[in-house]
Design a protein around this motif. Structure first.
Motif, PDB file in Angstrom:
ATOM      1  N   TYR A   1       0.851  -1.195   0.000  1.00  0.00           N
ATOM      2  CA  TYR A   1       0.000   0.000   0.000  1.00  0.00           C
ATOM      3  C   TYR A   1       0.884   1.241   0.000  1.00  0.00           C
ATOM      4  O   TYR A   1       1.783   1.378   0.836  1.00  0.00           O
ATOM      5  CB  TYR A   1      -0.901  -0.028   1.235  1.00  0.00           C
ATOM      6  N   CYS A   2       0.633   2.146  -0.935  1.00  0.00           N
ATOM      7  CA  CYS A   2       1.329   3.432  -1.026  1.00  0.00           C
ATOM      8  C   CYS A   2       2.841   3.178  -1.119  1.00  0.00           C
ATOM      9  O   CYS A   2       3.289   2.371  -1.930  1.00  0.00           O
ATOM     10  CB  CYS A   2       0.944   4.316   0.151  1.00  0.00           C
ATOM     11  N   LEU A   3       3.661   3.851  -0.294  1.00  0.00           N
ATOM     12  CA  LEU A   3       5.108   3.656  -0.385  1.00  0.00           C
ATOM     13  C   LEU A   3       5.509   2.249   0.008  1.00  0.00           C
ATOM     14  O   LEU A   3       6.573   1.760  -0.410  1.00  0.00           O
ATOM     15  CB  LEU A   3       5.829   4.681   0.490  1.00  0.00           C
ATOM     16  N   GLY A   4       4.693   1.574   0.829  1.00  0.00           N
ATOM     17  CA  GLY A   4       4.947   0.173   1.101  1.00  0.00           C
ATOM     18  C   GLY A   4       4.869  -0.649  -0.171  1.00  0.00           C
ATOM     19  O   GLY A   4       5.633  -1.605  -0.359  1.00  0.00           O
ATOM     20  N   GLY A   5       3.968  -0.290  -1.070  1.00  0.00           N
ATOM     21  CA  GLY A   5       3.878  -0.958  -2.362  1.00  0.00           C
ATOM     22  C   GLY A   5       5.072  -0.660  -3.239  1.00  0.00           C
ATOM     23  O   GLY A   5       5.561  -1.537  -3.969  1.00  0.00           O
ATOM     24  N   THR A   6       5.573   0.582  -3.188  1.00  0.00           N
ATOM     25  CA  THR A   6       6.770   0.922  -3.957  1.00  0.00           C
ATOM     26  C   THR A   6       7.952   0.089  -3.496  1.00  0.00           C
ATOM     27  O   THR A   6       8.709  -0.464  -4.302  1.00  0.00           O
ATOM     28  CB  THR A   6       7.093   2.410  -3.816  1.00  0.00           C
ATOM     29  N   LEU A   7       8.126  -0.015  -2.172  1.00  0.00           N
ATOM     30  CA  LEU A   7       9.230  -0.816  -1.632  1.00  0.00           C
ATOM     31  C   LEU A   7       9.058  -2.289  -1.986  1.00  0.00           C
ATOM     32  O   LEU A   7      10.027  -2.987  -2.316  1.00  0.00           O
ATOM     33  CB  LEU A   7       9.286  -0.632  -0.119  1.00  0.00           C
ATOM     34  N   LEU A   8       7.812  -2.780  -1.942  1.00  0.00           N
ATOM     35  CA  LEU A   8       7.552  -4.177  -2.305  1.00  0.00           C
ATOM     36  C   LEU A   8       7.835  -4.413  -3.788  1.00  0.00           C
ATOM     37  O   LEU A   8       8.376  -5.466  -4.165  1.00  0.00           O
ATOM     38  CB  LEU A   8       6.101  -4.521  -1.983  1.00  0.00           C
ATOM     39  N   ALA A   9       7.496  -3.434  -4.649  1.00  0.00           N
ATOM     40  CA  ALA A   9       7.790  -3.575  -6.070  1.00  0.00           C
ATOM     41  C   ALA A   9       9.299  -3.643  -6.312  1.00  0.00           C
ATOM     42  O   ALA A   9       9.773  -4.414  -7.157  1.00  0.00           O
ATOM     43  CB  ALA A   9       7.183  -2.405  -6.843  1.00  0.00           C
ATOM     44  N   ILE A  10      10.059  -2.836  -5.565  1.00  0.00           N
ATOM     45  CA  ILE A  10      11.524  -2.899  -5.672  1.00  0.00           C
ATOM     46  C   ILE A  10      12.018  -4.278  -5.258  1.00  0.00           C
ATOM     47  O   ILE A  10      12.867  -4.890  -5.935  1.00  0.00           O
ATOM     48  CB  ILE A  10      12.160  -1.799  -4.795  1.00  0.00           C
ATOM     49  N   ALA A  11      11.491  -4.802  -4.132  1.00  0.00           N
ATOM     50  CA  ALA A  11      11.894  -6.133  -3.671  1.00  0.00           C
ATOM     51  C   ALA A  11      11.530  -7.195  -4.707  1.00  0.00           C
ATOM     52  O   ALA A  11      12.329  -8.097  -4.997  1.00  0.00           O
ATOM     53  CB  ALA A  11      11.219  -6.440  -2.337  1.00  0.00           C
ATOM     54  N   ALA A  12      10.317  -7.104  -5.282  1.00  0.00           N
ATOM     55  CA  ALA A  12       9.883  -8.098  -6.272  1.00  0.00           C
ATOM     56  C   ALA A  12      10.777  -8.063  -7.506  1.00  0.00           C
ATOM     57  O   ALA A  12      11.108  -9.120  -8.077  1.00  0.00           O
ATOM     58  CB  ALA A  12       8.433  -7.837  -6.656  1.00  0.00           C
ATOM     59  N   ALA A  13      11.185  -6.861  -7.938  1.00  0.00           N
ATOM     60  CA  ALA A  13      12.083  -6.752  -9.084  1.00  0.00           C
ATOM     61  C   ALA A  13      13.443  -7.364  -8.767  1.00  0.00           C
ATOM     62  O   ALA A  13      14.061  -8.029  -9.616  1.00  0.00           O
ATOM     63  CB  ALA A  13      12.232  -5.286  -9.486  1.00  0.00           C
ATOM     64  N   ALA A  14      13.916  -7.158  -7.522  1.00  0.00           N
ATOM     65  CA  ALA A  14      15.193  -7.749  -7.122  1.00  0.00           C
ATOM     66  C   ALA A  14      15.093  -9.273  -7.086  1.00  0.00           C
ATOM     67  O   ALA A  14      16.017  -9.978  -7.528  1.00  0.00           O
ATOM     68  CB  ALA A  14      15.612  -7.199  -5.762  1.00  0.00           C
ATOM     69  N   TRP A  15      13.993  -9.793  -6.554  1.00  0.00           N
ATOM     70  CA  TRP A  15      13.808 -11.249  -6.523  1.00  0.00           C
ATOM     71  C   TRP A  15      13.754 -11.819  -7.936  1.00  0.00           C
ATOM     72  O   TRP A  15      14.291 -12.890  -8.203  1.00  0.00           O
ATOM     73  CB  TRP A  15      12.536 -11.598  -5.761  1.00  0.00           C
ATOM     74  N   ALA A  16      13.078 -11.113  -8.838  1.00  0.00           N
ATOM     75  CA  ALA A  16      12.991 -11.587 -10.223  1.00  0.00           C
ATOM     76  C   ALA A  16      14.378 -11.619 -10.867  1.00  0.00           C
ATOM     77  O   ALA A  16      14.717 -12.562 -11.596  1.00  0.00           O
ATOM     78  CB  ALA A  16      12.051 -10.693 -11.023  1.00  0.00           C
TER      79      ALA A  16
ATOM     80  N   VAL B   1      19.849  -2.025  -5.922  1.00  0.00           N
ATOM     81  CA  VAL B   1      19.693  -2.948  -4.803  1.00  0.00           C
ATOM     82  C   VAL B   1      20.967  -3.765  -4.761  1.00  0.00           C
ATOM     83  O   VAL B   1      21.242  -4.551  -5.675  1.00  0.00           O
ATOM     84  CB  VAL B   1      18.461  -3.852  -4.955  1.00  0.00           C
ATOM     85  N   GLY B   2      21.754  -3.564  -3.714  1.00  0.00           N
ATOM     86  CA  GLY B   2      23.085  -4.165  -3.697  1.00  0.00           C
ATOM     87  C   GLY B   2      23.959  -3.475  -4.720  1.00  0.00           C
ATOM     88  O   GLY B   2      24.029  -2.245  -4.777  1.00  0.00           O
ATOM     89  N   ASP B   3      24.575  -4.246  -5.569  1.00  0.00           N
ATOM     90  CA  ASP B   3      25.490  -3.689  -6.572  1.00  0.00           C
ATOM     91  C   ASP B   3      24.854  -3.596  -7.953  1.00  0.00           C
ATOM     92  O   ASP B   3      25.553  -3.287  -8.926  1.00  0.00           O
ATOM     93  CB  ASP B   3      26.755  -4.556  -6.665  1.00  0.00           C
ATOM     94  N   HIS B   4      23.541  -3.868  -8.046  1.00  0.00           N
ATOM     95  CA  HIS B   4      22.911  -3.923  -9.360  1.00  0.00           C
ATOM     96  C   HIS B   4      21.640  -3.073  -9.386  1.00  0.00           C
ATOM     97  O   HIS B   4      20.921  -2.998  -8.383  1.00  0.00           O
ATOM     98  CB  HIS B   4      22.553  -5.373  -9.729  1.00  0.00           C
ATOM     99  N   PRO B   5      21.344  -2.474 -10.540  1.00  0.00           N
ATOM    100  CA  PRO B   5      20.048  -1.790 -10.679  1.00  0.00           C
ATOM    101  C   PRO B   5      18.944  -2.816 -10.855  1.00  0.00           C
ATOM    102  O   PRO B   5      19.179  -3.931 -11.338  1.00  0.00           O
ATOM    103  CB  PRO B   5      20.237  -0.947 -11.941  1.00  0.00           C
ATOM    104  N   VAL B   6      17.737  -2.442 -10.448  1.00  0.00           N
ATOM    105  CA  VAL B   6      16.579  -3.320 -10.640  1.00  0.00           C
ATOM    106  C   VAL B   6      15.623  -2.670 -11.631  1.00  0.00           C
ATOM    107  O   VAL B   6      15.591  -1.441 -11.776  1.00  0.00           O
ATOM    108  CB  VAL B   6      15.845  -3.603  -9.306  1.00  0.00           C
ATOM    109  N   ALA B   7      14.845  -3.516 -12.303  1.00  0.00           N
ATOM    110  CA  ALA B   7      13.887  -3.024 -13.295  1.00  0.00           C
ATOM    111  C   ALA B   7      12.597  -3.812 -13.167  1.00  0.00           C
ATOM    112  O   ALA B   7      12.608  -5.042 -13.055  1.00  0.00           O
ATOM    113  CB  ALA B   7      14.454  -3.174 -14.709  1.00  0.00           C
ATOM    114  N   LEU B   8      11.470  -3.098 -13.177  1.00  0.00           N
ATOM    115  CA  LEU B   8      10.173  -3.765 -13.079  1.00  0.00           C
ATOM    116  C   LEU B   8       9.862  -4.574 -14.332  1.00  0.00           C
ATOM    117  O   LEU B   8       8.948  -5.400 -14.310  1.00  0.00           O
ATOM    118  CB  LEU B   8       9.077  -2.728 -12.827  1.00  0.00           C
ATOM    119  N   SER B   9      10.607  -4.350 -15.396  1.00  0.00           N
ATOM    120  CA  SER B   9      10.412  -5.164 -16.608  1.00  0.00           C
ATOM    121  C   SER B   9      10.791  -6.618 -16.365  1.00  0.00           C
ATOM    122  O   SER B   9      10.417  -7.499 -17.161  1.00  0.00           O
ATOM    123  CB  SER B   9      11.244  -4.591 -17.762  1.00  0.00           C
ATOM    124  N   ASP B  10      11.510  -6.904 -15.283  1.00  0.00           N
ATOM    125  CA  ASP B  10      11.870  -8.295 -14.961  1.00  0.00           C
ATOM    126  C   ASP B  10      10.722  -9.062 -14.314  1.00  0.00           C
ATOM    127  O   ASP B  10      10.802 -10.287 -14.184  1.00  0.00           O
ATOM    128  CB  ASP B  10      13.078  -8.321 -14.016  1.00  0.00           C
TER     129      ASP B  10
END
Length: 545
Positions: free
Chosen positions: A276-291, A410-419
Motif C-alpha cells: 500500500y502506497c510507499l509500502g507498495g513501492t518498496l515491495l515492487a523494488i523487492a519483487a524486481a530484485a527477486w525476479a 539494490v546491492g550492486d545492481h540496478p533493478v527493473a520492473l520489466s523483470d
C-alpha cells in the motif's frame, strides 16, 4: 520566493501576456458585475470557474441569492484568473509555474467568503435559527482544540479509538520481529484456507492498521473471512537513534525479512504479496530484485495506490526539489528524523480547502463538529521517518525517478520492473492527491506482466477502504494479458465499464483464480530462533509514540 521571482520577472518582460491577462480580468469583471445575467435559484457554482473540481463550499442554495452570489462569483472568477496568470508565461519553468499556482490557491482559499461569518449565508442562517448556539458550540470547539494543542494532543483526537481494542482488533499473533518490523499472522476463521498466504506491506509513513480499522471496514478481516492466511508488516516508529537507517535497511528489514519469515513458517508456499502506497513501492523494488535473482516465491503482486513512476506524482512534487530537500535535511539534522505532525501538515497543505478551511467553518462557525471515527483516529496516529531514509527516498524516487529509469540500486545492481513475471493487480483511486491514479497507471509502461488495473471511487485512503455494502462506492476494472497492447489512461477509462459496489470481491476472486485448492489452516507459531510467539496482535511497535 524563488518561484515567484522567476514568474514575476518573466511576466514583467512579456507585454503580450500582460495584455492578455488584462483582457481576461476585464472579461471577468464584466461577468461579475450586476449587469451580467443573474444566477438562477439553486444553480450550483459554475464548473468552468471551479478550477480544481469538487468544490462543495458553495453548494448551499443561499449562495445563489444576492449579495452572496456576487461574492461567490467574484471569488471563483478570481480563482480562475489567478490560475491563468500563473501559467503560460514564457521562460518560467514548469515546476515554478506549479508552485506559483499552488501558492495563489492557498491564499485564495484563505480569503474565501465561505470562511467568514458575515459573508457565509449558511453560517448567518444558522446563527439566526439557533440564536447563536452554534457559535457558542464553535467557541467551545476552538477552546478544546487550543487546549489539546497546548497539551501536545492533536485537535479533535478521538481518544476512545484505541489500537488493539476498537481498532486493529482482528485476532492474531506476532510471529517475527526485528529492529524495524513486527510481522503479524492473523488467526483463521474458516475450516479450510487457500494454500498461498497473503503478505501485506503497508506504508511506513503511517500506522499499518489503516488496513485493519474497525471490524466492519477491515481489509484484513475480510481476507481472513474469505479463507486467506494473512500476514501484515507493522513498522517500528523510529527515534533519534535510528537516524542512519536508509532505504537499503528498510528493504532488507522490511519486505525481504518478512518474506523470509513467511517462507520459514509456510515452506514451499508461494505468496500473494500486497503493498500500500510507499509500502507498495518498496515491495515492487523487492519483487524486481527477486525476479533478477531468479527467486520464484511470488504467486502474485498487488499494488494499492502505489506509484512506481514518479515523473508526475501530483502536487506533492511541489515540495520536492533540491532547495526543499536541502531545507528538510537541515531541519532533520538536529532531531535525526522528520516528525509525524510535520508530515501530516504537508498532506493537509496539499488540500487546505477540504482538510483545513472547510473543517474550521464546520467546527467553529457552524458548531457542527463531526463525531470522531476510526479513520480520524488513524490519521492522527502519526509516525516519524529517519533522516537518512527520508532523504534517500525523496532524492532517488521522487526527484530522480530512479526506479522507472532502471537506475535504482539494490546491492550492486540496478533493478527493473520489466523483470517481473508474476500477475499484477494494481489499484488507483479517483480523487487521490498523494498517488494520482494516472501516475499509478504508468506501471503499464514499466512491465509486460499480466496486469489488472482497478480505478475506484474515493481518495487515497477512503478509496482503498471500500468494504462491501459501503453506500456510494463504485469501481472500474480492465485487464491486460501478458505482453498485451498498451492502452493510454483515457482509452482505458473509456473501455473499463463502471461497476457499483466494492472492488474487494473483485480482488478476492482474482486472488482465488491464482491460488491452489483449499487445505487445513497452517499452525500459528513463531519463526525458529525466536522460541515462541511474542505476543498477541497488534503487537508493540504500533503502540509506540
Amino acid at each position: 520566493m524563488l518561484a515567484y521571482l522567476d514568474w514575476l520577472l518573466h511576466l514583467a518582460i512579456s507585454p503580450g501576456r500582460q495584455l492578455a491577462l488584462a483582457e481576461e480580468a476585464r472579461q471577468a469583471l464584466l461577468q461579475w458585475l450586476p449587469v451580467a445575467p443573474p444566477a438562477q435559484e439553486g444553480q450550483p457554482a459554475s464548473a468552468e470557474d471551479d478550477v480544481r473540481g469538487g468544490d462543495r463550499r458553495f453548494d448551499d442554495p443561499a449562495w445563489n441569492t444576492w449579495p452572496f452570489d456576487m461574492l461567490k462569483r467574484g471569488f471563483l472568477l478570481g480563482q480562475r484568473w489567478w490560475q491563468s496568470a500563473a501559467t503560460g508565461v514564457r521562460g518560467v519553468s514548469r515546476h515554478h509555474e506549479d508552485v506559483v499556482a499552488f501558492g495563489a490557491r492557498q491564499w485564495l482559499d484563505t480569503l474565501s467568503p465561505s470562511n467568514f461569518l458575515w459573508t457565509n449565508p449558511q453560517a448567518l442562517r444558522a446563527v439566526q435559527q439557533e440564536r447563536g448556539q452554534g457559535l457558542a458550540r464553535g467557541m467551545l470547539n476552538l477552546m478544546d482544540d487550543a487546549a489539546r494543542l497546548g497539551g501536545g494532543t492533536p485537535p479533535g483526537h478521538p481518544s476512545r479509538f484505541r489500537p488493539g481494542h476498537e481498532l486493529a482488533a482482528t485476532p492474531g499473533k506476532v510471529v517475527f520481529r526485528n529492529h524495524l518490523i513486527e510481522l503479524l499472522q492473523y488467526s483463521p476463521v474458516t475450516e479450510t484456507v487457500f494454500p498461498e498466504p497473503v503478505l501485506i506491506v503497508p506504508s511506513w509513513i503511517m500506522k499499518y492498521y489503516i488496513l485493519d480499522l474497525s471490524p466492519q471496514n477491515s481489509l484484513v478481516r475480510y481476507l481472513v473471512s474469505q479463507g486467506y492466511t494473512v500476514f501484515m508488516v507493522s513498522w517500528r516508529n523510529p527515534g533519534a537513534e535510528d537516524r542512519a537507517l536508509d532505504m537499503a535497511d528498510y528493504l532488507a528489514l522490511g519486505p525481504v525479512a518478512a518474506m523470509d519469515a513467511v517462507a520459514e513458517l509456510q515452506p514451499g508456499r508461494k505468496v500473494h504479496a500486497a503493498g500500500y502506497c510507499l509500502g507498495g513501492t518498496l515491495l515492487a523494488i523487492a519483487a524486481a530484485a527477486w525476479a533478477r535473482e531468479g527467486r520464484d516465491s511470488l504467486a502474485s503482486l498487488t499494488l494499492l495506490a502505489t506509484q512506481t513512476d514518479f515523473e508526475e506524482p501530483g502536487e506533492l512534487s511541489l515540495f520536492i526539489d533540491d532547495s526543499q530537500i536541502t531545507y528538510l535535511e537541515d531541519m532533520m539534522w538536529q532531531t535525526g528524523y522528520l516528525d509525524g505532525p510535520q508530515m501530516g501538515a504537508s498532506f493537509t497543505y496539499l488540500n487546505t480547502r477540504d482538510l483545513l478551511w472547510s473543517r474550521m467553518v464546520r467546527d467553529y462557525l457552524l458548531g457542527a463538529r463531526l463525531p470522531p471515527n476510526d479513520l480520524t483516529a488513524w490519521n492522527l496516529d502519526t509516525t516519524r521517518m529517519p533522516y537518512q531514509m527520508h532523504v534517500q527516498y525523496l532524492k532517488s524516487l521522487y526527484r530522480d525517478n530512479a526506479l522507472a529509469r532502471g537506475a535504482y540500486q539494490v546491492g550492486d545492481h540496478p533493478v527493473a520492473l520489466s523483470d517481473l513475471d508474476v500477475p499484477v493487480f494494481a489499484v488507483g483511486t479517483l480523487k487521490d492527491h498523494i498517488s494520482p491514479w494516472r501516475s499509478v497507471y504508468k506501471l503499464h509502461l514499466l512491465t509486460d506482466a499480466e496486469l489488472s488495473f482497478v480505478l475506484t471511487s474515493g481518495g487515497h485512503n477512503a478509496g482503498i477502504l471500500s468494504e462491501p455494502g459501503h453506500a456510494g462506492r463504485s469501481y472500474r476494472i480492465h485487464g491486460r494479458p501478458r505482453n498485451g497492447k498498451y492502452l493510454g489512461p483515457e482509452e482505458w477509462l473509456a473501455q473499463a465499464e463502471e461497476r457499483e459496489g466494492s472492488w474487494w470481491p473483485a480482488w478476492q476472486a482474482w486472488l482465488a483464480e491464482r491460488s491452489g485448492p483449499r487445505t487445513a489452516p497452517p499452525p500459528m507459531c513463531g519463526v525458529a530462533g525466536m522460541g515462541r510467539v511474542l505476543r498477541n496482535a497488534p503487537g508493540e511497535y504500533v503502540l509506540q509514540r
